[in-house]
Design a protein around this motif. Structure first.
Motif, PDB file in Angstrom:
ATOM      1  N   ASP A 528     -15.136   3.936  63.694  1.00 56.90           N
ATOM      2  CA  ASP A 528     -14.640   3.416  62.422  1.00 56.90           C
ATOM      3  C   ASP A 528     -13.288   4.021  62.080  1.00 56.90           C
ATOM      4  O   ASP A 528     -12.823   4.968  62.736  1.00 56.90           O
ATOM      5  CB  ASP A 528     -15.649   3.713  61.309  1.00 56.90           C
ATOM      6  CG  ASP A 528     -15.908   5.201  61.159  1.00 56.90           C
ATOM      7  OD1 ASP A 528     -15.611   5.746  60.095  1.00 56.90           O
ATOM      8  OD2 ASP A 528     -16.395   5.828  62.132  1.00 56.90           O
ATOM      9  N   VAL A 530     -12.211   5.957  59.694  1.00 55.56           N
ATOM     10  CA  VAL A 530     -12.124   7.346  59.244  1.00 55.56           C
ATOM     11  C   VAL A 530     -12.797   8.316  60.207  1.00 55.56           C
ATOM     12  O   VAL A 530     -12.797   9.525  59.974  1.00 55.56           O
ATOM     13  CB  VAL A 530     -12.729   7.507  57.827  1.00 55.56           C
ATOM     14  CG1 VAL A 530     -11.908   6.743  56.818  1.00 55.56           C
ATOM     15  CG2 VAL A 530     -14.181   7.068  57.802  1.00 55.56           C
ATOM     16  N   LYS A 532     -16.040   8.632  61.081  1.00 58.68           N
ATOM     17  CA  LYS A 532     -17.381   9.128  60.789  1.00 58.68           C
ATOM     18  C   LYS A 532     -18.338   8.902  61.952  1.00 58.68           C
ATOM     19  O   LYS A 532     -19.237   9.715  62.191  1.00 58.68           O
ATOM     20  CB  LYS A 532     -17.925   8.464  59.514  1.00 58.68           C
ATOM     21  CG  LYS A 532     -17.254   8.946  58.237  1.00 58.68           C
ATOM     22  CD  LYS A 532     -17.920   8.343  57.005  1.00 58.68           C
ATOM     23  CE  LYS A 532     -17.291   8.909  55.735  1.00 58.68           C
ATOM     24  NZ  LYS A 532     -17.929   8.348  54.509  1.00 58.68           N
ATOM     25  N   GLU A 533     -18.165   7.821  62.671  1.00 57.59           N
ATOM     26  CA  GLU A 533     -19.045   7.540  63.811  1.00 57.59           C
ATOM     27  C   GLU A 533     -18.851   8.591  64.904  1.00 57.59           C
ATOM     28  O   GLU A 533     -19.821   9.034  65.539  1.00 57.59           O
ATOM     29  CB  GLU A 533     -18.779   6.139  64.362  1.00 57.59           C
ATOM     30  CG  GLU A 533     -19.752   5.683  65.443  1.00 57.59           C
ATOM     31  CD  GLU A 533     -21.200   5.647  64.963  1.00 57.59           C
ATOM     32  OE1 GLU A 533     -22.086   5.863  65.810  1.00 57.59           O
ATOM     33  OE2 GLU A 533     -21.446   5.409  63.761  1.00 57.59           O
ATOM     34  N   ASP A 535     -17.914  11.673  64.337  1.00 58.07           N
ATOM     35  CA  ASP A 535     -18.555  12.878  63.812  1.00 58.07           C
ATOM     36  C   ASP A 535     -20.066  12.826  64.049  1.00 58.07           C
ATOM     37  O   ASP A 535     -20.688  13.852  64.396  1.00 58.07           O
ATOM     38  CB  ASP A 535     -18.278  13.023  62.312  1.00 58.07           C
ATOM     39  CG  ASP A 535     -16.823  13.344  62.011  1.00 58.07           C
ATOM     40  OD1 ASP A 535     -16.119  13.815  62.938  1.00 58.07           O
ATOM     41  OD2 ASP A 535     -16.385  13.112  60.872  1.00 58.07           O
ATOM     42  N   ARG A 536     -20.681  11.650  63.852  1.00 60.16           N
ATOM     43  CA  ARG A 536     -22.129  11.510  64.077  1.00 60.16           C
ATOM     44  C   ARG A 536     -22.481  11.778  65.531  1.00 60.16           C
ATOM     45  O   ARG A 536     -23.451  12.498  65.840  1.00 60.16           O
ATOM     46  CB  ARG A 536     -22.589  10.104  63.669  1.00 60.16           C
ATOM     47  CG  ARG A 536     -24.093   9.897  63.805  1.00 60.16           C
ATOM     48  CD  ARG A 536     -24.452   8.431  63.740  1.00 60.16           C
ATOM     49  NE  ARG A 536     -23.945   7.695  64.905  1.00 60.16           N
ATOM     50  CZ  ARG A 536     -24.522   7.729  66.115  1.00 60.16           C
ATOM     51  NH1 ARG A 536     -25.578   8.480  66.349  1.00 60.16           N
ATOM     52  NH2 ARG A 536     -24.009   7.005  67.109  1.00 60.16           N
TER      53      ARG A 536
END
Length: 597
Positions: A528, A530, A532-533, A535-536
């Protein structure tokens, strides 16, 4: 024989003085088209003999170590005699105009300068004000840098104020005097409708010229700026100024500063003065630039004056000139009571993280960072984090090490203040010259009474600093809160999918991910905007795991395998030792005292 020599010397000095008096240089500045960002410059010269004169414009601004090629902004250069006869002129190199004078007694030169770059070191003109950074405006006669000069400023029709550190010429409206071009080049000029207020500090009158609106509180600034100036003057024992000018440019988002002999130019965010962090940031900038009154403008490495304005002036000691100034800007705010001890230690911790978490710290020695400022410091690129370290941040930390080691070696009797004052007294006041690296080291060891070879290893070699050797002296220790943890690192900095930098030694570095690659997917999942994916995915991964990465490089899809490396980033904390001796406690109190001895 001796009497005859003295008489001869006095005769020669008198002859030179008479020659200088006969030669005259003056400028007249006006603004016919400020909305188009132009400065009109008229230069009058008389008393110069010869068939031609070479007029030169500097290519850089002292305090900002980059060749900026100011002559690129000059146009419409022309010359004429006093009776309006056109004189031939042509450029002989990038910053020199040769005027065929034909032995004319008086010469008038006209040229225009385009000024539309917002910074503290470059000129800027629009319909509301003009900021003149002198090295990009004024030319000098080659070989006559020490010639006195007058400058008359004709403000645009709606402008009413002029702010500058130059002396006013009595009975000549809007006219200023510089004893030589070094002083002129060190005296920026602000013309417009700036909000001007004054205050006294350390026996010196200080003028503040606020350019542009802002939510500043004048009375609060007067009080707080004066406090900073008083504490800095205590370090050196004397304030060399008779008058000092702060030129503050307020922008939507601004920062930075540039020191001058008896003035400074600061950039500020116009509505940040009522924000506590923003206000302290501005005071820190004031403290930094004002500390340069002594450190660099007077106490200086030997390469930084007299200046060669035509090319680079190399020194390995900007870590002293800028780094120590960066150390003092926060320390002075601590002494003045703007930071409590906890906040100050957090600032030191942040500096340590900035240096030690940068791969370039183990590549570029601090002394080389100074020497290479001309090609690296002001020209960062996508790989700078991997190749260089800042002489500001790391220099500040070296200042801390010397301070702590000196306090320990002298049982609190002396510290970095005493070293800086001794250097100022010896090399500026007594000898009137710059210092060498060896002379600086010798003075430190003389004041401290011990060798600092250990600290100079951190200056001349690219190696991590053992901070606790020095912090333990004052009952403190630096700890890495991530010590022993194995945290996977992808190794890139992203902005809207685009790779902006790649960390040396990371999985991304080894896998061949490039700056400007578009990161599309990892392990089959779309990334994505920013991140976040990503980071996950990292949160569910371990060091050594293999990731399947899809990127777009110049429109071509590439698939790469990336092995997650262990992050070498540290999260530092400075805290008290579990057991602190009375000696350590005493030194800590001296170091972080609100009142210096």
């Amino acid at each position: 024989m001796k009497i005859r020599f003295v008489f001869l010397l006095l005769s020669m000095m008198t002859t030179v003085s008479l020659a200088n008096a006969q030669r005259k240089i003056s400028f007249e500045i006006s603004f016919k088209e400020p909305q188009a960002h132009y400065v009109e410059v008229k230069m009058e010269l008389s008393g110069f003999k010869g068939k031609f004169l070479d007029l030169k414009m500097p290519v850089w601004a002292p305090g900002s170590y980059l060749i900026r090629e100011f002559p690129k902004n000059v146009e419409s250069f022309s010359a004429e005699s006093n009776d309006k006869k056109v004189l031939a002129s042509h450029k002989i190199d990038k910053n020199t105009w040769r005027v065929e004078t034909g032995n004319e007694g008086k010469i008038i030169v006209n040229y225009r300068v385009y000024a539309f770059e917002v910074s503290v070191r470059t000129s800027f003109v629009n319909d509301s004000h003009a900021f003149l950074s002198p090295t990009g405006i004024f030319m000098y006669v080659d070989g006559f840098i020490k010639q006195p000069v007058e400058v008359k400023v004709n403000p645009y029709k709606s402008w009413t104020k002029i702010s500058t550190g130059l002396d006013v010429v009595k009975e000549k409206p809007n006219t200023f005097f510089a004893p030589d071009f070094d002083i002129l080049f060190d005296s920026p000029i602000e013309v417009g409708n700036q909000d001007v207020f004054e205050f006294m500090a350390a026996g010196v009158n200080h003028e503040v010229a606020m350019v542009g609106e802002g939510n500043y509180d004048k009375e609060r600034l007067k009080k707080d700026m004066a406090k900073i100036i008083e504490y800095e003057t205590e370090v050196f024992g004397v304030n060399p100024n008779k008058r000092y000018v702060f030129i503050v440019h307020n922008y939507a988002s601004g920062g930075g500063g540039l020191e001058h002999l008896n003035s400074t130019v600061l950039g500020a965010s116009r509505f940040n003065y009522q924000n506590q962090n923003g206000y302290l940031g501005f005071l820190g900038l004031v403290a930094h630039e004002y500390f340069h009154v002594w450190n660099v403008k007077r106490l200086r490495p030997e390469a930084l004056g007299p200046f060669n304005y035509n090319e680079e002036n190399y020194t390995t000691n900007l870590w002293v000139s800028e780094g120590f100034t960066a150390y003092y800007d926060n320390l002075i705010l601590r002494r003045a009571g703007f930071y409590d001890e906890s906040a100050y230690l957090k600032i030191l911790t942040a500096d340590i993280e900035t240096v030690e978490n940068r791969a370039g710290n183990l590549v570029q020695p601090l002394s080389l960072s100074s020497f290479d400022a001309w090609i690296k410091q002001y020209r960062p690129d996508e790989n700078s984090i991997n190749t260089m370290v800042s002489y500001y941040n790391k220099g500040a930390l070296i200042g801390m090490l010397i301070d702590l080691k000196t306090l320990h070696a002298t049982e609190g009797a002396k510290g970095l203040d005493d070293i800086m004052k001794a250097m100022y007294d010896e090399y500026y006041q007594r000898l009137g010259r710059g210092f060498t690296d060896q002379e600086f080291k010798q003075m430190v060891e003389k004041v401290a009474g011990v060798s600092i070879d250990d600290i100079y290893e951190y200056v001349n070699e690219a190696k991590p600093i053992d901070y606790n050797t020095y912090l333990n002296n004052v009952g403190l220790e630096l700890v890495n809160q991530l010590e022993g943890r194995s945290i996977p690192e992808f190794g890139v900095r992203l902005s809207n999918h685009k790779v902006m930098s790649v960390n040396r030694g990371s999985g991304a570095w080894d896998a061949g991910i490039n700056v400007n690659d578009e990161l599309i997917a990892v392990n089959g999942y779309r990334i994505d905007d920013v991140g976040k994916e990503l980071d996950r995915i990292l949160a569910g991964s371990m060091v050594g795991d293999k990731l399947h990465v899809i990127v777009s490089r110049d429109g071509i899809i590439k698939e790469l395998d990336l092995i997650l490396s262990a992050s070498e980033k540290a999260d530092y904390l400075i805290r008290p030792l579990s057991t602190v001796t009375p000696e350590q406690a005493k030194l800590r109190e001296i170091w972080l005292a609100l009142e210096p001895d």
